[in-house]
Design an enzyme around this catalytic site. Structure first.
Site, PDB file in Angstrom:
ATOM      1  N   HIS A 163      -1.374 -10.643  -5.337  1.00  8.35           N
ATOM      2  CA  HIS A 163       0.046 -10.295  -5.185  1.00  8.35           C
ATOM      3  C   HIS A 163       0.966 -11.257  -5.918  1.00  8.35           C
ATOM      4  O   HIS A 163       1.923 -10.853  -6.567  1.00  8.35           O
ATOM      5  CB  HIS A 163       0.437 -10.295  -3.708  1.00  8.35           C
ATOM      6  CG  HIS A 163      -0.262  -9.230  -2.927  1.00  8.35           C
ATOM      7  ND1 HIS A 163      -0.221  -7.912  -3.289  1.00  8.35           N
ATOM      8  CD2 HIS A 163      -1.020  -9.291  -1.818  1.00  8.35           C
ATOM      9  CE1 HIS A 163      -0.911  -7.212  -2.432  1.00  8.35           C
ATOM     10  NE2 HIS A 163      -1.425  -8.023  -1.520  1.00  8.35           N
ATOM     11  N   ASP A 196      -3.432  -2.552  -4.872  1.00  6.12           N
ATOM     12  CA  ASP A 196      -2.397  -3.572  -4.645  1.00  6.12           C
ATOM     13  C   ASP A 196      -1.546  -3.774  -5.901  1.00  6.12           C
ATOM     14  O   ASP A 196      -0.323  -3.893  -5.823  1.00  6.12           O
ATOM     15  CB  ASP A 196      -3.038  -4.926  -4.289  1.00  6.12           C
ATOM     16  CG  ASP A 196      -3.536  -4.997  -2.854  1.00  6.12           C
ATOM     17  OD1 ASP A 196      -3.095  -4.196  -2.011  1.00  6.12           O
ATOM     18  OD2 ASP A 196      -4.374  -5.887  -2.581  1.00  6.12           O
ATOM     19  N   HIS A 233       0.836  -1.210   0.000  1.00  7.91           N
ATOM     20  CA  HIS A 233       0.000   0.000   0.000  1.00  7.91           C
ATOM     21  C   HIS A 233       0.868   1.256   0.000  1.00  7.91           C
ATOM     22  O   HIS A 233       0.538   2.248  -0.650  1.00  7.91           O
ATOM     23  CB  HIS A 233      -0.957   0.010   1.196  1.00  7.91           C
ATOM     24  CG  HIS A 233      -1.856  -1.177   1.228  1.00  7.91           C
ATOM     25  ND1 HIS A 233      -2.549  -1.555   2.348  1.00  7.91           N
ATOM     26  CD2 HIS A 233      -2.164  -2.095   0.277  1.00  7.91           C
ATOM     27  CE1 HIS A 233      -3.251  -2.647   2.078  1.00  7.91           C
ATOM     28  NE2 HIS A 233      -3.025  -3.002   0.830  1.00  7.91           N
ATOM     29  N   HIS A 264      -9.487  -1.724  -4.524  1.00  5.11           N
ATOM     30  CA  HIS A 264      -8.363  -2.068  -3.655  1.00  5.11           C
ATOM     31  C   HIS A 264      -7.402  -3.029  -4.354  1.00  5.11           C
ATOM     32  O   HIS A 264      -6.183  -2.918  -4.209  1.00  5.11           O
ATOM     33  CB  HIS A 264      -8.804  -2.650  -2.309  1.00  5.11           C
ATOM     34  CG  HIS A 264      -7.625  -2.871  -1.431  1.00  5.11           C
ATOM     35  ND1 HIS A 264      -7.031  -1.844  -0.724  1.00  5.11           N
ATOM     36  CD2 HIS A 264      -6.839  -3.954  -1.236  1.00  5.11           C
ATOM     37  CE1 HIS A 264      -5.957  -2.302  -0.117  1.00  5.11           C
ATOM     38  NE2 HIS A 264      -5.806  -3.588  -0.414  1.00  5.11           N
TER      39      HIS A 264
HETATM   40 ZN   LIG Z   1      -3.947  -4.583  -0.179  1.00  9.90          ZN
END
Ligand SMILES: [Zn+2]
Length: 293
Positions: free
Chosen positions: A252, A229, A68, A225
């Site tokens: 991720h 990321d 973040h 969000h």
């Molecule tokens: Zn996140």
């Protein structure tokens, strides 16, 4: 800034220092006021991607939940910064990038006397795992397109796409908070994870409702969000990208694998400079309207 690690639950403070041309984004890890490691925020230093992005060095020093903060820096076009941190995890703050954006805005950004260098994507690079994939395509700007699909009707299928700029990042992405499922909480806590997670830093999804009394900050906060990321994970390329990124049901791990696949293929990219165009309020408006919902 000071705050709490979402996984460790431990207090942590972070100081963003100005840095010289070509420093990139680097973590300076301290312990009892002594520097114990300097870790560049690049994909070669990634150690773990299970729930958050963790980088580390060969001596076992690691810094987690970096995505973040990296997203805020990359989103605001900060290419050089020394990030001093006195613990193993960047504080979760409110679960979004907005507190970092506010602090960077308060400190201000200085333009350095050097052309901005980009990683320019020259041919498509794609990593697929089952129904999930991430890909980078040649593009003259930085376009990000993220799609998620969760079986719960509270999320379902969501997709957002933006031509990314500091204005778009600030207005459309930075405030979107991290989210988690109530059904996972017990399992995570038993594993010693998410110990610092609570309704002030996570959107908690119950069986049929969002548990946070204030509700959501945006329509499609969840996919926004995921875009936040992705911007942070793509920062691990080490330089801003000239590319169009598309992610379908990714996260991720896949984001990092795409960056690794890109950098591993020397024919797929080159380092380029482009003439600097200062962003104006007018451009912000244009993008916000074009993106409209
Ligand atoms: Zn996140």
């Amino acid at each position: 800034m000071t705050g709490t690690g979402v996984h460790s639950g431990a207090p942590v403070s972070v100081i963003l220092h100005p840095a010289a041309i070509d420093t990139g984004l680097r973590f300076l890890v301290t312990k009892r006021n002594r520097i114990i490691a300097e870790i560049p925020a690049t994909v070669e230093h990634v150690k773990n991607l299970t729930l958050c992005t963790v980088i580390g060095n060969d001596d076992g020093v690691t810094v987690g939940t970096i995505e973040h903060l990296l997203s805020a820096l990359r989103g605001l076009a900060v290419d050089n910064c020394i990030i001093e941190i006195d613990s193993k995890e960047v504080p979760i703050m409110d679960g979004s990038a907005a507190p970092f954006v506010d602090l960077i805005d308060e400190a201000g950004i200085r333009e350095l006397q050097a052309p901005r260098r980009y990683i320019k994507v020259l041919k498509p690079v794609r990593v697929q795992e089952g129904e999930s994939y991430g890909e980078l395509l040649p593009h003259a700007g930085f376009h990000v397109d993220v799609e998620i699909d969760f079986p719960t009707p509270l999320i379902g299928n969501q997709r957002v796409a933006f031509e990314m700029s500091p204005g778009v990042f600030r207005h459309e992405i930075a405030k979107a908070r991290t989210f988690g499922f109530m059904s996972d909480v017990e399992r995570l806590w038993k594993a010693g994870l998410a110990l610092g997670a609570n309704l002030s830093n996570t959107v908690a999804i119950g069986d049929d409702k969002v548990m946070n009394p204030e509700g959501l900050r945006f329509p499609q906060e969840f996919v926004r969000h995921k875009m936040l990321d992705a911007v942070g994970d793509l920062a691990l390329a080490g330089k801003p990208l000239l590319a169009a990124f598309r992610s379908v049901k990714g996260g991720h791990r896949l984001n990092s694998l795409v960056v690794q696949a890109l950098l591993a293929d020397k024919d797929a990219w080159t380092v380029a400079t482009v003439p600097h165009v200062r962003e104006t309020k007018h451009v912000d408006m244009h993008f916000a309207v074009a993106a409209g919902e």
